[in-house]
Design an enzyme around this catalytic site. Structure first.
Site, PDB file in Angstrom:
ATOM      1  N   HIS A 213     -19.897  11.831 -21.276  1.00 19.54           N
ATOM      2  CA  HIS A 213     -18.316  12.026 -20.559  1.00 19.54           C
ATOM      3  C   HIS A 213     -17.459  13.252 -21.340  1.00 19.54           C
ATOM      4  O   HIS A 213     -16.773  13.799 -20.570  1.00 19.54           O
ATOM      5  CB  HIS A 213     -17.480  10.621 -21.003  1.00 19.54           C
TER       6      HIS A 213
ATOM      7  N   GLN B 176     -12.266   9.705 -19.517  1.00 21.21           N
ATOM      8  CA  GLN B 176     -12.330   8.814 -18.284  1.00 21.21           C
ATOM      9  C   GLN B 176     -10.697   8.445 -18.176  1.00 21.21           C
ATOM     10  O   GLN B 176     -10.421   7.802 -17.026  1.00 21.21           O
ATOM     11  CB  GLN B 176     -12.955   7.656 -18.667  1.00 21.21           C
TER      12      GLN B 176
ATOM     13  N   HIS C   3     -24.124   8.038 -23.354  1.00 13.52           N
ATOM     14  CA  HIS C   3     -23.447   7.876 -22.022  1.00 13.52           C
ATOM     15  C   HIS C   3     -22.165   8.354 -22.274  1.00 13.52           C
ATOM     16  O   HIS C   3     -21.405   9.288 -21.744  1.00 13.52           O
ATOM     17  CB  HIS C   3     -23.422   6.470 -21.542  1.00 13.52           C
ATOM     18  N   GLU C   4     -21.383   7.967 -23.361  1.00 19.74           N
ATOM     19  CA  GLU C   4     -19.842   8.433 -23.851  1.00 19.74           C
ATOM     20  C   GLU C   4     -19.835   9.683 -24.137  1.00 19.74           C
ATOM     21  O   GLU C   4     -18.991  10.446 -23.637  1.00 19.74           O
ATOM     22  CB  GLU C   4     -19.273   7.363 -24.990  1.00 19.74           C
TER      23      GLU C   4
ATOM     24  N   CYS D 154     -20.897   2.682 -14.789  1.00 18.21           N
ATOM     25  CA  CYS D 154     -19.760   3.564 -15.527  1.00 18.21           C
ATOM     26  C   CYS D 154     -18.341   2.863 -14.744  1.00 18.21           C
ATOM     27  O   CYS D 154     -18.473   2.576 -13.722  1.00 18.21           O
ATOM     28  CB  CYS D 154     -19.779   4.877 -15.159  1.00 18.21           C
ATOM     29  N   LEU D 155     -17.535   2.845 -15.747  1.00 18.40           N
ATOM     30  CA  LEU D 155     -16.364   2.385 -15.200  1.00 18.40           C
ATOM     31  C   LEU D 155     -15.598   3.403 -14.355  1.00 18.40           C
ATOM     32  O   LEU D 155     -14.667   3.084 -13.539  1.00 18.40           O
ATOM     33  CB  LEU D 155     -15.346   2.153 -16.578  1.00 18.40           C
TER      34      LEU D 155
ATOM     35  N   GLY E 122     -17.997   0.617 -23.480  1.00 16.45           N
ATOM     36  CA  GLY E 122     -17.564   1.759 -24.160  1.00 16.45           C
ATOM     37  C   GLY E 122     -16.619   2.437 -23.138  1.00 16.45           C
ATOM     38  O   GLY E 122     -16.469   2.143 -22.083  1.00 16.45           O
TER      39      GLY E 122
HETATM   40  O1  LIG Z   1     -18.079   3.958 -18.173  1.00 14.90           O
HETATM   41  C1  LIG Z   1     -18.160   3.924 -19.344  1.00 14.90           C
HETATM   42  O2  LIG Z   1     -18.332   4.881 -20.009  1.00 14.90           O
HETATM   43  C2  LIG Z   1     -18.538   2.599 -20.165  1.00 14.90           C
HETATM   44  C3  LIG Z   1     -19.824   2.164 -19.680  1.00 14.90           C
HETATM   45  C4  LIG Z   1     -20.718   2.292 -20.840  1.00 14.90           C
HETATM   46  C5  LIG Z   1     -22.091   2.011 -20.669  1.00 14.90           C
HETATM   47  C6  LIG Z   1     -22.755   2.400 -19.650  1.00 14.90           C
HETATM   48  C7  LIG Z   1     -24.295   2.453 -19.522  1.00 14.90           C
HETATM   49  C8  LIG Z   1     -24.914   1.589 -20.234  1.00 14.90           C
HETATM   50  C9  LIG Z   1     -24.009   0.787 -21.268  1.00 14.90           C
HETATM   51  C10 LIG Z   1     -22.958   1.121 -21.485  1.00 14.90           C
HETATM   52  C11 LIG Z   1     -19.555   0.541 -19.226  1.00 14.90           C
HETATM   53  O3  LIG Z   1     -19.603  -0.231 -20.221  1.00 14.90           O
HETATM   54  S1  LIG Z   1     -19.977  -0.006 -17.806  1.00 14.90           S
HETATM   55  C12 LIG Z   1     -20.662  -1.686 -17.661  1.00 14.90           C
HETATM   56  C13 LIG Z   1     -21.940  -1.859 -18.356  1.00 14.90           C
HETATM   57  C14 LIG Z   1     -22.167  -2.710 -19.390  1.00 14.90           C
HETATM   58  C15 LIG Z   1     -23.286  -2.564 -19.986  1.00 14.90           C
HETATM   59  C16 LIG Z   1     -24.449  -2.288 -18.950  1.00 14.90           C
HETATM   60  C17 LIG Z   1     -24.242  -1.284 -17.999  1.00 14.90           C
HETATM   61  C18 LIG Z   1     -22.976  -1.285 -17.625  1.00 14.90           C
HETATM   62 ZN   LIG Z   2     -19.322   5.971 -18.122  1.00 13.73          ZN
END
Ligand SMILES: O=C(O)C[C@@H](Cc1ccccc1)[C@H](O)SCc1ccccc1
Ligand SMILES: [Zn+2]
Length: 165
Positions: free
Chosen positions: A135, A49, A131-132, A89-90, A44
């Protein structure tokens, strides 16, 4: 590719503004965000971001990373249940911790044609959407953790930053 802001960059705390109309700029931004998300191996990415403070989210929870979904001006219509999930989180690389969020959500948003749609999501999709959308409100998942953990995370990221300088 677009540079991803790193926690605790204050720009991550800015509230995103609604998109007026889906024009060439928005379509181009979405393409850039999808490529940036893929390159960063995320599932995501929110426009906040990449320092664009507009209500635009892209996500792709498919295994092959070939089913990107776009949510413009997303609104949370309904949320049900509770679910704890390990989150990353990225913008906070290398940090993972558990966050409790709603287990099922109904979200209304515009697609790339500017058409309104509603989506019911559960599980990882629901977690990611929340989560998004956080943000876009200027919230980062570490804000849900204890102050002790937040300070440890800041210290760790500062130390890592010093090492790379
Ligand atoms: O930084 C972001 O917003 C993207 C995150 C989204 C996300 C956060 C928590 C749970 C699921 C998705 C990134 O994809 S971080 C990488 C990731 C992927 C799967 C699970 C946890 C983290
Ligand atoms: Zn994030």
């Amino acid at each position: 590719l677009l540079p991803i802001l790193r926690y605790p960059d204050t720009r991550l705390y800015k509230k995103a503004k609604p998109v007026r109309e889906v024009d060439e700029y928005i379509r181009c931004l979405v393409q850039d965000m999808i490529e940036t998300m893929k390159a960063a191996v995320g599932i995501g990415l929110a426009a906040t971001q990449v320092d664009v403070h507009l209500r635009v989210i892209v996500l792709d929870i498919s295994k092959e990373q070939n089913n990107p979904e776009v949510f413009i001006n997303p609104r949370l219509i309904q949320q049900k249940g509770q679910r704890e999930h390990e989150e990353g989180c990225l913008s906070v690389p290398g940090i993972y911790d558990k966050v409790t969020r709603a287990d099922r959500v109904v979200v209304e948003a515009w697609d790339l044609e500017g058409k309104t749609f509603a989506l019911e999501a559960e599980g990882l999709m629901a977690t990611c959407l929340q989560h998004e959308m956080d943000h876009l409100e200027g919230k980062v998942f570490v804000d849900y953790l204890s102050l002790l953990k937040q300070n440890r995370i800041k210290a760790k990221l500062r130390k890592r930053l010093r090492e790379t300088l």
